[in-house]
Design an enzyme around this catalytic site. Structure first.
Site, short mmCIF file in Angstrom:
data_model
loop_
_atom_site.label_atom_id
_atom_site.label_comp_id
_atom_site.label_asym_id
_atom_site.label_seq_id
_atom_site.Cartn_x
_atom_site.Cartn_y
_atom_site.Cartn_z
N ARG A 54 0.85 -1.19 0.00
CA ARG A 54 0.00 0.00 0.00
C ARG A 54 0.89 1.24 0.00
O ARG A 54 2.10 1.16 0.14
CB ARG A 54 -1.02 -0.01 1.16
CG ARG A 54 -0.62 -0.59 2.47
CD ARG A 54 0.42 0.16 3.21
NE ARG A 54 0.10 1.58 3.35
CZ ARG A 54 0.98 2.52 3.55
NH1 ARG A 54 2.28 2.23 3.67
NH2 ARG A 54 0.66 3.79 3.64
N GLY A 55 0.21 2.41 -0.12
CA GLY A 55 0.96 3.65 -0.33
C GLY A 55 1.05 3.85 -1.84
O GLY A 55 1.42 2.91 -2.57
N ALA A 56 0.71 5.07 -2.29
CA ALA A 56 0.55 5.29 -3.73
C ALA A 56 1.75 4.83 -4.58
O ALA A 56 1.58 4.05 -5.53
CB ALA A 56 0.23 6.76 -3.97
N ARG A 97 -7.83 -0.71 -6.62
CA ARG A 97 -8.12 0.44 -5.73
C ARG A 97 -8.27 1.69 -6.61
O ARG A 97 -7.51 1.86 -7.56
CB ARG A 97 -6.98 0.66 -4.71
CG ARG A 97 -6.86 -0.44 -3.67
CD ARG A 97 -5.85 -0.07 -2.58
NE ARG A 97 -6.43 0.83 -1.60
CZ ARG A 97 -5.72 1.40 -0.62
NH1 ARG A 97 -4.40 1.18 -0.54
NH2 ARG A 97 -6.30 2.19 0.26
N GLN A 204 -2.03 2.86 9.95
CA GLN A 204 -0.76 2.93 9.22
C GLN A 204 0.26 3.80 9.95
O GLN A 204 1.47 3.58 9.84
CB GLN A 204 -0.98 3.48 7.80
CG GLN A 204 -1.71 2.55 6.86
CD GLN A 204 -3.20 2.82 6.85
OE1 GLN A 204 -3.76 3.23 7.87
NE2 GLN A 204 -3.84 2.56 5.73
N ASP A 245 -2.15 10.67 -2.55
CA ASP A 245 -2.50 9.60 -3.49
C ASP A 245 -2.82 10.14 -4.87
O ASP A 245 -2.80 9.40 -5.85
CB ASP A 245 -3.69 8.80 -2.96
CG ASP A 245 -3.25 7.99 -1.76
OD1 ASP A 245 -3.19 8.55 -0.65
OD2 ASP A 245 -2.90 6.81 -1.95
N ASN A 255 -5.58 12.37 0.15
CA ASN A 255 -4.67 11.60 1.01
C ASN A 255 -5.52 10.87 2.04
O ASN A 255 -6.75 11.03 2.09
CB ASN A 255 -3.63 12.50 1.66
CG ASN A 255 -2.49 11.70 2.29
OD1 ASN A 255 -1.97 10.77 1.68
ND2 ASN A 255 -2.13 12.00 3.52
N LYS A 256 -4.88 10.09 2.86
CA LYS A 256 -5.57 9.27 3.86
C LYS A 256 -6.59 10.08 4.65
O LYS A 256 -6.32 11.23 5.01
CB LYS A 256 -4.51 8.67 4.79
CG LYS A 256 -5.03 7.80 5.89
CD LYS A 256 -5.93 6.68 5.41
CE LYS A 256 -5.26 5.78 4.39
NZ LYS A 256 -6.22 4.89 3.70
#
Ligand code: MRU
Length: 359
Positions: A54-56, A97, A204, A245, A255-256
């Protein structure tokens, strides 16, 4: 510097080894270090969907190698069939995603390479795909270095830096995006403090950011998401750096979930708010934040904690995984080519006009 050299005790986030794709399972961190050999494209899709990778930026690299895995056993096909299957697999992988643009960016790079390759047979085309995925991987490491180099001056001796979610080495194949300036300033011998938001619901910040900064010897303090504004009000935060992202043309960015609240609090207290953004996360085709698709994840991630239900049975719950912060709250974007200041649309276009997501 890649993530492996940064943490001698941790395997790399993503590794391509002799035709195999190895992923460090981020859902098991920090207590278990498990590397998964992802055998088929279904498993790559699931690894992305379930946040094992995960993470762009890491999603972009994993998707590029994922296409190689998808085509690995098809090199005996006639080339036209190989090409058609490749296009189908890319469409399917892209559905894993929706929010991080790096996923479609990485896949498009692979398809562009295939279309531009005049191969005699499928085996030759497969080799070109592996080469392109490797190049995307190497570039990701370099993008992080560039962000670190340009962003480190923002972190002064004695600074307090707040970050949200994990835009760290684990979210990339290098030193991270939001963490790249942190690691660079740390390597330069500067003493400063980092506050890491825990990042509900999947933690996270607690599981990954606190872990990797601690491993690297950075002075990091874990806080609840709901404590961020209070920590700011006490004058402990001089600077916020978050990852992203997707950055739209006007500078609005996704973003998150929770980033928007951090940005509003930073604005209220006059704290500079920076977004670390590699060019692979820029989406100049999307005009503004209202057009960014926000992933909605399972309600169980909110109603349950560590596998145990904590909310009443049958309660309604929403679980948007990301939010959009308007560009008016952004002080600057730290990119691999320098820090971009407002007006963002003009500055981003002039700096990145030739890049994949802008062309
Ligand atoms: O759901 P995740 O863990 O993939 O979300 C990650 C983030 O929101 C990161 O901040 C973003 O991808 C930038 S990573 C360099």
């Amino acid at each position: 510097m890649d993530s492996q050299r940064l943490f001698s005790t941790l395997p790399p986030t993503i590794e391509w080894r002799d035709g195999d794709l190895l992923l460090l399972d981020q859902t098991r961190l920090p207590h278990e270090i498990v590397v998964e050999n992802v055998a088929d494209v279904q498993s790559v899709w699931r690894a992305i969907r379930e946040l094992r990778v995960r993470g762009a930026p890491a999603i972009g690299v994993a998707a590029a190698y994922g296409l190689c895995i998808a085509m690995r056993d098809s090199t005996a096909l006639p080339i036209a069939e190989f090409r058609a299957a490749l296009e189908r697999q890319a469409v399917w992988l892209e559905s894993a995603r929706p929010t991080a643009v790096n996923l479609s960016w990485g896949l498009r790079r692979m398809l562009d390479r295939a279309r531009a390759t005049d191969a005699h047979d499928a085996a030759m085309l497969y080799q070109a795909l592996v080469e392109e995925a490797r190049r995307i991987h190497e570039e990701d490491v370099a993008l992080c270095e560039g962000i670190g180099m340009h962003g480190m001056a923002l972190i002064r001796e004695g600074s307090g830096v707040l970050t949200h979610c994990n835009a760290g080495a684990l979210a990339t194949t290098g030193t991270g995006t939001a963490t790249a300036p942190i690691y660079a300033a740390h390597r330069a011998g500067r003493a400063f403090k980092v506050y890491a938001d825990e990042t509900r619901p999947l933690l996270q910040g607690a599981r990954l950011t606190a872990f990797e900064l601690q491993q690297a010897g950075v002075d990091v303090t874990l806080i609840m998401d709901s404590a961020a504004a209070s920590i700011m009000s006490q004058g402990l935060v001089d600077l916020v750096i978050v990852g992203t992202d997707r950055v739209a043309a006007n500078g609005d960015f996704a973003n998150k979930i929770g980033t928007l609240g951090v940005a509003i609090a930073a604005h209220h207290y006059g704290i500079p708010f920076y977004v670390a953004c590699p060019s692979s996360t820029l989406d100049l085709h999307t005009a503004g934040g209202a057009r960014i698709e926000i992933e909605e994840r399972a309600a169980e991630e909110v109603t349950h904690l560590a596998g145990r239900r904590v909310a009443p049975d049958a309660i309604q719950a929403r679980n948007p995984a990301f939010d959009v912060t308007p560009h008016a709250l952004v002080t600057g974007f730290i990119t691999e080519r320098g820090i971009v200041k407002p007006p963002f649309e003009h500055a981003l276009r002039s700096l990145f006009a030739a890049e994949g997501n802008a062309a």
